[in-house]
Design a protein around this motif. Structure first.
Motif, PDB file in Angstrom:
ATOM      1  N   GLY A  25      -7.519  -9.237   8.100  1.00  0.00           N
ATOM      2  CA  GLY A  25      -7.344  -7.701   8.124  1.00  0.00           C
ATOM      3  C   GLY A  25      -6.046  -7.126   7.472  1.00  0.00           C
ATOM      4  N   ALA A  26      -5.027  -7.864   7.413  1.00  0.00           N
ATOM      5  CA  ALA A  26      -3.826  -7.363   6.944  1.00  0.00           C
ATOM      6  C   ALA A  26      -3.969  -7.884   5.423  1.00  0.00           C
ATOM      7  N   SER A  27      -4.434  -9.068   5.374  1.00  0.00           N
ATOM      8  CA  SER A  27      -4.679  -9.213   3.590  1.00  0.00           C
ATOM      9  C   SER A  27      -5.437  -8.151   3.168  1.00  0.00           C
ATOM     10  N   LEU A  28      -6.599  -7.605   3.755  1.00  0.00           N
ATOM     11  CA  LEU A  28      -7.404  -6.620   3.162  1.00  0.00           C
ATOM     12  C   LEU A  28      -6.600  -5.325   3.137  1.00  0.00           C
ATOM     13  N   VAL A  29      -5.678  -5.003   3.997  1.00  0.00           N
ATOM     14  CA  VAL A  29      -4.811  -3.834   3.975  1.00  0.00           C
ATOM     15  C   VAL A  29      -4.098  -3.937   2.613  1.00  0.00           C
ATOM     16  N   ARG A  30      -3.358  -5.060   2.726  1.00  0.00           N
ATOM     17  CA  ARG A  30      -2.358  -5.335   1.506  1.00  0.00           C
ATOM     18  C   ARG A  30      -3.207  -5.265  -0.023  1.00  0.00           C
ATOM     19  N   ASN A  31      -4.341  -5.956   0.009  1.00  0.00           N
ATOM     20  CA  ASN A  31      -4.999  -6.057  -1.224  1.00  0.00           C
ATOM     21  C   ASN A  31      -5.633  -4.515  -1.679  1.00  0.00           C
ATOM     22  N   PHE A  32      -6.183  -3.994  -0.846  1.00  0.00           N
ATOM     23  CA  PHE A  32      -6.519  -2.405  -0.992  1.00  0.00           C
ATOM     24  C   PHE A  32      -5.417  -1.638  -1.329  1.00  0.00           C
ATOM     25  N   ALA A  33      -4.416  -1.615  -0.668  1.00  0.00           N
ATOM     26  CA  ALA A  33      -3.249  -0.816  -0.958  1.00  0.00           C
ATOM     27  C   ALA A  33      -2.635  -1.169  -2.379  1.00  0.00           C
ATOM     28  N   ALA A  34      -2.675  -2.483  -2.607  1.00  0.00           N
ATOM     29  CA  ALA A  34      -2.313  -2.770  -4.052  1.00  0.00           C
ATOM     30  C   ALA A  34      -3.106  -2.393  -5.093  1.00  0.00           C
ATOM     31  N   GLN A  35      -4.339  -1.915  -4.826  1.00  0.00           N
ATOM     32  CA  GLN A  35      -5.430  -1.222  -5.808  1.00  0.00           C
ATOM     33  C   GLN A  35      -5.111  -0.002  -6.135  1.00  0.00           C
ATOM     34  N   GLY A  36      -4.293   0.592  -5.123  1.00  0.00           N
ATOM     35  CA  GLY A  36      -3.952   2.033  -5.297  1.00  0.00           C
ATOM     36  C   GLY A  36      -4.915   2.792  -4.299  1.00  0.00           C
ATOM     37  N   ALA A  37      -5.718   2.165  -3.386  1.00  0.00           N
ATOM     38  CA  ALA A  37      -6.390   2.791  -2.584  1.00  0.00           C
ATOM     39  C   ALA A  37      -5.334   3.656  -1.298  1.00  0.00           C
ATOM     40  N   LYS A  38      -6.162   4.708  -0.749  1.00  0.00           N
ATOM     41  CA  LYS A  38      -5.487   5.068   0.488  1.00  0.00           C
ATOM     42  C   LYS A  38      -5.903   4.657   1.737  1.00  0.00           C
ATOM     43  N   VAL A  39      -5.022   3.588   2.287  1.00  0.00           N
ATOM     44  CA  VAL A  39      -5.633   2.801   3.263  1.00  0.00           C
ATOM     45  C   VAL A  39      -5.399   3.539   4.738  1.00  0.00           C
ATOM     46  N   GLY A  40      -6.356   3.582   5.407  1.00  0.00           N
ATOM     47  CA  GLY A  40      -6.171   3.759   6.952  1.00  0.00           C
ATOM     48  C   GLY A  40      -6.621   2.595   7.668  1.00  0.00           C
ATOM     49  N   ASN A  50       2.441  -1.339  12.461  1.00  0.00           N
ATOM     50  CA  ASN A  50       3.391  -0.258  12.075  1.00  0.00           C
ATOM     51  C   ASN A  50       4.126  -0.993  10.953  1.00  0.00           C
ATOM     52  N   ALA A  51       4.773  -2.066  11.093  1.00  0.00           N
ATOM     53  CA  ALA A  51       5.412  -2.965  10.293  1.00  0.00           C
ATOM     54  C   ALA A  51       4.822  -2.976   8.892  1.00  0.00           C
ATOM     55  N   LEU A  52       3.384  -3.361   8.951  1.00  0.00           N
ATOM     56  CA  LEU A  52       2.912  -3.291   7.692  1.00  0.00           C
ATOM     57  C   LEU A  52       2.711  -1.997   6.842  1.00  0.00           C
ATOM     58  N   ALA A  53       2.427  -1.072   7.593  1.00  0.00           N
ATOM     59  CA  ALA A  53       2.180   0.404   6.908  1.00  0.00           C
ATOM     60  C   ALA A  53       3.686   0.509   6.365  1.00  0.00           C
ATOM     61  N   ALA A  54       4.698   0.365   7.238  1.00  0.00           N
ATOM     62  CA  ALA A  54       5.959   0.825   6.422  1.00  0.00           C
ATOM     63  C   ALA A  54       6.410  -0.184   5.304  1.00  0.00           C
ATOM     64  N   ALA A  63      -0.467   3.879   2.595  1.00  0.00           N
ATOM     65  CA  ALA A  63      -1.011   3.128   4.177  1.00  0.00           C
ATOM     66  C   ALA A  63      -0.642   4.098   5.062  1.00  0.00           C
ATOM     67  N   LYS A  64      -1.684   4.135   5.998  1.00  0.00           N
ATOM     68  CA  LYS A  64      -1.385   4.844   7.514  1.00  0.00           C
ATOM     69  C   LYS A  64      -2.054   3.877   8.657  1.00  0.00           C
ATOM     70  N   PHE A  65      -1.105   3.775   9.655  1.00  0.00           N
ATOM     71  CA  PHE A  65      -1.682   2.878  10.746  1.00  0.00           C
ATOM     72  C   PHE A  65      -1.771   3.890  12.056  1.00  0.00           C
ATOM     73  N   GLN A  66      -2.500   3.518  12.833  1.00  0.00           N
ATOM     74  CA  GLN A  66      -2.888   3.960  14.065  1.00  0.00           C
ATOM     75  C   GLN A  66      -3.290   2.954  15.266  1.00  0.00           C
ATOM     76  N   ARG A  67      -2.476   2.866  16.212  1.00  0.00           N
ATOM     77  CA  ARG A  67      -2.922   1.846  17.068  1.00  0.00           C
ATOM     78  C   ARG A  67      -4.339   2.599  17.727  1.00  0.00           C
ATOM     79  N   CYS A  68      -5.223   1.596  17.944  1.00  0.00           N
ATOM     80  CA  CYS A  68      -6.490   1.866  18.603  1.00  0.00           C
ATOM     81  C   CYS A  68      -7.219   0.641  18.881  1.00  0.00           C
ATOM     82  N   ASP A  69      -7.792   0.734  20.220  1.00  0.00           N
ATOM     83  CA  ASP A  69      -8.734  -0.365  20.755  1.00  0.00           C
ATOM     84  C   ASP A  69     -10.237   0.097  20.153  1.00  0.00           C
TER      85      ASP A  69
END
Length: 256
Positions: A25-40, A50-54, A63-69
């Motif tokens: 999941g973290a790899s997905l977030v980083r790779n999509f963000a590196a493409q210029g995507a707006k990642v939630g 929070n650390a990854l988003a920061a 990138a925006k993060f929200q804690r959610c189950d």
């Protein structure tokens, strides 16, 4: 200079990823963000998320993060709505959240079954339900459901997980038909034994190393970024006429 592809259609594209704080999941977030995507992205691991988003925001990425189950359907659909308010309606959804908790089939209770299905399958359907109206309005979109080769190779001690992951491809096929005429693609992305921190810490030992050597057609190890690069292709317009399929990223292990 990277030797990997850049996808113009992902630039400024609203993307939602579940289970995005660690591992694949973290790899997905980083790779999509590196493409210029707006990642939630959502996860129960608040500190890591929070650390990854920061980190990404500090690098000038979106990138925006929200804690959610994700097993709380109402809360998860609300989080998807909050990302839409910030980034626009999602045009890419990656249903990544899952947990391969080991268990003995003889000890499974109805409550445990329901809990594991909620963690590994149910949330994917309700995330699709939440994003589909915006994709239908846009006339396009890509939904990527994360599967597993575990049920294909009959991995031991995870029968409920394997059942959910086999059903994931059924969900892909069904929703590809339901949404396809609206321009929405739905595919399964199926990882093999991926060398995440969790796998390296808890499961990979000398026996596992030998199993990989004997089972993979390719030498070497499969890493989260290998999975993410396939996700990028399936999300981008480069895969505009691909739907209802499953794509294995497993080093050539499973027979699909």
């Amino acid at each position: 200079m990277t030797s990997f592809a850049q996808y113009p259609s992902l630039n400024d594209c609203p993307v939602i990823i579940s289970g995005g704080a660690s591992g694949i999941g973290a790899s997905l977030v980083r790779n999509f963000a590196a493409q210029g995507a707006k990642v939630g992205f959502v996860d129960i691991a608040e500190e890591q998320g929070n650390a990854l988003a920061a980190d990404l925001v500090a690098a000038g990425q979106q990138a925006k993060f929200q804690r959610c189950d994700v097993t709380d359907t109402a809360a998860y659909q609300a989080a998807i709505g909050h990302f839409a308010q910030a980034h626009g309606d999602a045009l890419v959804l990656v249903n990544n959240a899952a947990h391969d908790q080991r268990h003995d089939w003889a000890d499974v209770t109805p409550a445990y079954w329901d809990d594991r299905m909620a963690v590994n399958l149910k949330h994917a359907f309700f995330a699709i339900q939440a994003v589909a109206p915006g994709m239908i309005k846009a006339g396009r979109g890509s939904i990527i459901n994360t599967g597993s080769i575990s049920w294909m190779i009959m991995s031991p001690r995870i029968p409920v997980y394997e059942t959910a992951k086999a059903a994931t491809h059924g969900l892909t096929r069904a929703m590809a038909r339901e949404l396809g005429k609206s321009g929405i693609r739905v595919n399964s992305l199926v990882p093999g034994w991926i060398m995440t921190e969790r796998q390296l810490t808890h499961w990979l030992d000398a026996t596992g190393e030998r199993l990989i050597e004997d089972s993979q057609a390719l030498a070497g190890r499969v890493y989260p970024d290998d999975v993410s690069r396939m996700a990028l292709f399936l999300a981008a317009e480069d895969s505009a006429m691909i739907s209802a399929q499953q794509f294995l990223v497993d080093g050539g292990w499973a027979n699909s």
